[in-house]
Enzyme design. Structure first.
Site, short mmCIF file in Angstrom:
data_model
loop_
_atom_site.label_atom_id
_atom_site.label_comp_id
_atom_site.label_asym_id
_atom_site.label_seq_id
_atom_site.Cartn_x
_atom_site.Cartn_y
_atom_site.Cartn_z
N SER A 142 0.83 -1.12 -0.58
CA SER A 142 0.05 0.06 -0.61
C SER A 142 0.95 0.99 0.19
O SER A 142 2.01 1.42 0.62
CB SER A 142 -0.97 0.08 0.86
OG SER A 142 -1.69 0.74 1.75
N TYR B 210 -2.81 -0.77 10.14
CA TYR B 210 -2.70 -1.72 9.46
C TYR B 210 -1.27 -1.84 8.36
O TYR B 210 -0.05 -2.60 7.63
CB TYR B 210 -3.67 -0.99 8.10
CG TYR B 210 -4.18 -1.55 7.42
CD1 TYR B 210 -4.07 -2.51 6.42
CD2 TYR B 210 -3.93 -0.50 6.08
CE1 TYR B 210 -4.92 -3.05 4.77
CE2 TYR B 210 -3.84 -0.64 5.00
CZ TYR B 210 -4.14 -2.32 4.12
OH TYR B 210 -4.33 -1.92 3.02
N LYS C 241 2.21 -3.86 6.64
CA LYS C 241 2.15 -3.52 5.27
C LYS C 241 3.65 -3.42 5.41
O LYS C 241 4.60 -4.24 4.51
CB LYS C 241 1.97 -2.67 4.35
CG LYS C 241 -0.02 -2.81 4.97
CD LYS C 241 0.00 -4.32 3.77
CE LYS C 241 -1.79 -4.67 3.44
NZ LYS C 241 -1.91 -5.81 2.31
P1 NAD Z 1 -11.09 -7.84 0.63
O1 NAD Z 1 -11.11 -7.87 2.16
O2 NAD Z 1 -12.05 -7.02 -0.07
O3 NAD Z 1 -10.32 -9.01 0.08
C1 NAD Z 1 -9.26 -9.73 1.48
C2 NAD Z 1 -9.39 -11.30 1.60
O4 NAD Z 1 -9.11 -12.20 2.21
C3 NAD Z 1 -10.93 -11.65 1.96
O5 NAD Z 1 -11.54 -12.29 1.20
C4 NAD Z 1 -11.09 -11.81 3.02
O6 NAD Z 1 -12.20 -13.18 3.17
C5 NAD Z 1 -9.44 -12.81 2.51
N1 NAD Z 1 -8.78 -13.42 3.88
C6 NAD Z 1 -8.24 -12.65 5.23
N2 NAD Z 1 -7.67 -12.94 5.80
C7 NAD Z 1 -7.60 -14.13 5.70
C8 NAD Z 1 -6.75 -15.29 5.83
N3 NAD Z 1 -5.88 -15.31 7.07
N4 NAD Z 1 -6.61 -16.46 5.21
C9 NAD Z 1 -7.72 -16.59 4.17
N5 NAD Z 1 -8.29 -15.82 3.92
C10 NAD Z 1 -7.96 -14.21 4.03
O7 NAD Z 1 -9.87 -6.88 0.76
P2 NAD Z 1 -9.08 -5.85 -0.55
O8 NAD Z 1 -8.99 -4.21 -0.56
O9 NAD Z 1 -9.59 -6.82 -2.04
O10 NAD Z 1 -7.83 -6.15 -0.60
C11 NAD Z 1 -6.99 -6.85 -0.72
C12 NAD Z 1 -4.89 -7.19 -0.09
O11 NAD Z 1 -4.88 -5.65 -0.63
C13 NAD Z 1 -4.90 -6.18 0.66
O12 NAD Z 1 -4.12 -7.13 1.58
C14 NAD Z 1 -5.01 -5.20 1.58
O13 NAD Z 1 -4.47 -4.80 2.17
C15 NAD Z 1 -4.81 -4.97 0.21
N6 NAD Z 1 -4.70 -2.65 -0.37
C16 NAD Z 1 -5.78 -2.83 0.01
C17 NAD Z 1 -6.34 -1.54 -0.53
C18 NAD Z 1 -7.99 -1.51 -0.89
O14 NAD Z 1 -8.27 -0.03 -0.71
N7 NAD Z 1 -8.78 -2.09 -0.78
C19 NAD Z 1 -5.36 -1.15 -0.45
C20 NAD Z 1 -4.13 -1.06 -0.20
C21 NAD Z 1 -3.26 -2.42 0.04
N1 UFG Z 2 -13.41 10.63 3.30
C1 UFG Z 2 -14.20 11.07 3.61
N2 UFG Z 2 -14.60 10.45 3.76
C2 UFG Z 2 -15.57 9.46 3.85
C3 UFG Z 2 -14.21 8.87 3.62
C4 UFG Z 2 -13.47 9.36 3.19
O1 UFG Z 2 -13.90 12.29 3.73
O2 UFG Z 2 -15.87 8.80 4.74
C5 UFG Z 2 -12.06 10.92 2.17
C6 UFG Z 2 -10.34 10.82 3.52
O3 UFG Z 2 -10.29 11.92 3.96
C7 UFG Z 2 -9.65 10.61 2.08
C8 UFG Z 2 -10.27 10.77 0.91
O4 UFG Z 2 -11.67 10.44 0.60
O5 UFG Z 2 -9.45 12.06 1.45
C9 UFG Z 2 -9.67 9.15 0.72
O6 UFG Z 2 -10.65 8.00 1.66
P1 UFG Z 2 -10.23 6.14 1.89
O7 UFG Z 2 -10.23 6.36 2.98
O8 UFG Z 2 -11.29 6.36 0.78
O9 UFG Z 2 -8.63 6.40 1.26
P2 UFG Z 2 -7.46 6.48 1.97
O10 UFG Z 2 -5.95 7.21 1.34
O11 UFG Z 2 -7.91 7.08 3.86
O12 UFG Z 2 -6.40 4.65 2.32
C10 UFG Z 2 -6.44 4.43 1.74
C11 UFG Z 2 -6.52 2.53 2.10
C12 UFG Z 2 -6.26 2.31 2.58
C13 UFG Z 2 -4.62 2.24 2.33
C14 UFG Z 2 -4.26 3.90 2.37
C15 UFG Z 2 -2.85 4.49 1.60
O13 UFG Z 2 -8.20 2.84 2.41
O14 UFG Z 2 -5.95 1.44 2.55
O15 UFG Z 2 -4.77 4.19 1.50
O16 UFG Z 2 -2.27 5.96 1.24
F1 UFG Z 2 -3.46 2.17 3.51
#
Ligand code: NAD
Ligand code: UFG
Length: 339
Positions: free
Chosen positions: A125, A150, A154
């Site tokens: 991330s 969190y 990472k």
């Molecule tokens: P998500 O929660 O939709 O997907 C994660 C999946 O992993 C889920 O299906 C959950 O059931 C499964 N899981 C969790 N713990 C587990 C375990 N111990 N064993 C087996 N399965 C398990 O999340 P996502 O948005 O698809 O994110 C995927 C990856 O990308 C994550 O590692 C997350 O941290 C990373 N990531 C996501 C974002 C974002 O904004 N969505 C940003 C940066 C990084």
């Molecule tokens: N925001 C609002 N209202 C909401 C939710 C978010 O105003 O209800 C704003 C936040 O303050 C921010 C922007 O929208 O300015 C984006 O917020 P998100 O929560 O969608 O995303 P973040 O950038 O905070 O976080 C994301 C991922 C994290 C990751 C991070 C790293 O969700 O997993 O990016 O950049 F760690």
């Protein structure tokens, strides 16, 4: 074509990546404990692609289960999505995050080593960057101490994988630093389905649009940005999914551990996102300004040149596409997969 183990493949980014893998004729084995997802996503992945995948319901911390998976399938590489991702929750239950994300990753790489599989793509991330860096963020900039548990998990896993690849040159590891994944498959059949009140902007906006939430709270209107609201680099989940295929390809003939930013390189403010959503979808989003959210930075967007140059990856979708596709998914599935 390769056989890919996808941990967390039933989740938001994992399910979209499974579609792209199957469309590219790879075979896919998913291990997911369904703690934050539904098996319905995997049924739909198979419907969309007309191809089947293998699903093993289980936890990546279960080493016996992982050994069985590696013994049963001849896995070429692993894409590792499984983990917990809620920033706020990670402050309340840090041990669950350390255990799932750090111990889970250790369990996985140990099983890979036992099985002789050394190609890994890891979901990292942009949160690993030091907050003192100025956007656009590039991979040579220092990482910092993330403001939440969190992000800390990472960073720890990234550092662990880097050290592993130095100590044992059989490893070939891609760290993909995602910026802000949004959007959904164009069919509207799969998408983001958060449990409870969404933490992230996009699912909150679509839930207001569909009538599940009353109004959006915009966290902060006094940042030093174009309009006072926070700026982020939103990336279409299908572009993000494709970055994993490019990273796999890159790792086929490489050793070592390398990080790539996966973002568009463009920053959009919260107000720009809200206004564009209203314009492209013709739906009004009620909102109010609220205090800044603890831990948020004003601006975060990527320098994605390394991914463009080295992975041959090109993001194709605009912010308008992302917002149309997010809404298309939500309106077809007002309650997500539990319709
Ligand atoms: P998500 O929660 O939709 O997907 C994660 C999946 O992993 C889920 O299906 C959950 O059931 C499964 N899981 C969790 N713990 C587990 C375990 N111990 N064993 C087996 N399965 C398990 O999340 P996502 O948005 O698809 O994110 C995927 C990856 O990308 C994550 O590692 C997350 O941290 C990373 N990531 C996501 C974002 C974002 O904004 N969505 C940003 C940066 C990084
Ligand atoms: N925001 C609002 N209202 C909401 C939710 C978010 O105003 O209800 C704003 C936040 O303050 C921010 C922007 O929208 O300015 C984006 O917020 P998100 O929560 O969608 O995303 P973040 O950038 O905070 O976080 C994301 C991922 C994290 C990751 C991070 C790293 O969700 O997993 O990016 O950049 F760690």
């Amino acid at each position: 074509m390769a056989k890919i183990l996808v941990t967390g493949g039933a989740g938001y980014i994992g399910s979209h990546t499974c579609v792209e893998l199957l469309n590219a004729n790879h075979s896919v084995v998913v291990v997911d404990n369904l703690s934050n997802s539904s098996e319905e996503a995997l049924f739909r992945v198979q419907q969309l692609t007309g191809k089947s995948l293998d699903f093993v319901q289980g936890d990546i911390r279960d080493s016996t289960l992982l050994d069985q998976v590696f013994a049963q399938y001849s896995i070429d590489a692993v894409i590792h999505f499984a983990g917990l991702k809620a920033v706020g929750e990670s402050q309340q239950i840090p041990l669950a995050y350390f255990d799932n994300n750090i111990a889970g990753s250790i369990s996985l790489v140990k099983a890979m080593e036992r099985a002789g599989v050394f190609k890994l793509v890891f979901s990292s991330s942009a949160t690993v960057y030091d907050e003192a860096n100025t956007s656009p963020l590039n991979e040579d900039m220092p990482t910092g101490m993330p403001s939440n548990n969190y992000g800390y998990t990472k960073l720890i896993v990234e550092q662990m994988l880097e050290k592993l690849a130095i100590a044992d040159t059989r490893w070939s590891i891609a760290l993909l630093r995602y910026f802000n994944p949004v959007g959904a498959h164009q069919s509207g059949q799969i998408g983001e389905d958060p449990q409870g009140i969404p933490n992230n902007l996009m699912p909150y906006v679509t839930q207001v649009a569909v009538g599940r939430r009353q109004k959006l709270s915009i966290f902060g209107d006094d940042y030093d940005t174009i309009d006072g609201t926070g700026v982020r680099d939103y990336i279409h989940v299908v572009d993000l999914a494709n970055a994993h295929l490019c990273a796999l390809n890159n790792r086929l003939n490489a050793v070592g551990c390398r990080a790539w930013n996966i973002g568009t390189g463009n920053g959009s403010s919260v107000l720009q996102v809200k206004d564009t959503f209203e314009q492209v979808n013709g739906v009004a989003i009620a909102f109010e300004f609220a205090p800044r959210r603890l831990g948020d930075v004003a601006t975060s967007f990527a320098d994605n040149q390394r991914a463009l140059d080295e992975l041959g990856w090109v993001p194709r979708y605009t912010l308008e596409d992302m917002l149309k596709d997010s809404w298309n998914w939500q309106k077809q599935n007002p309650q997500g997969y539990s319709n």
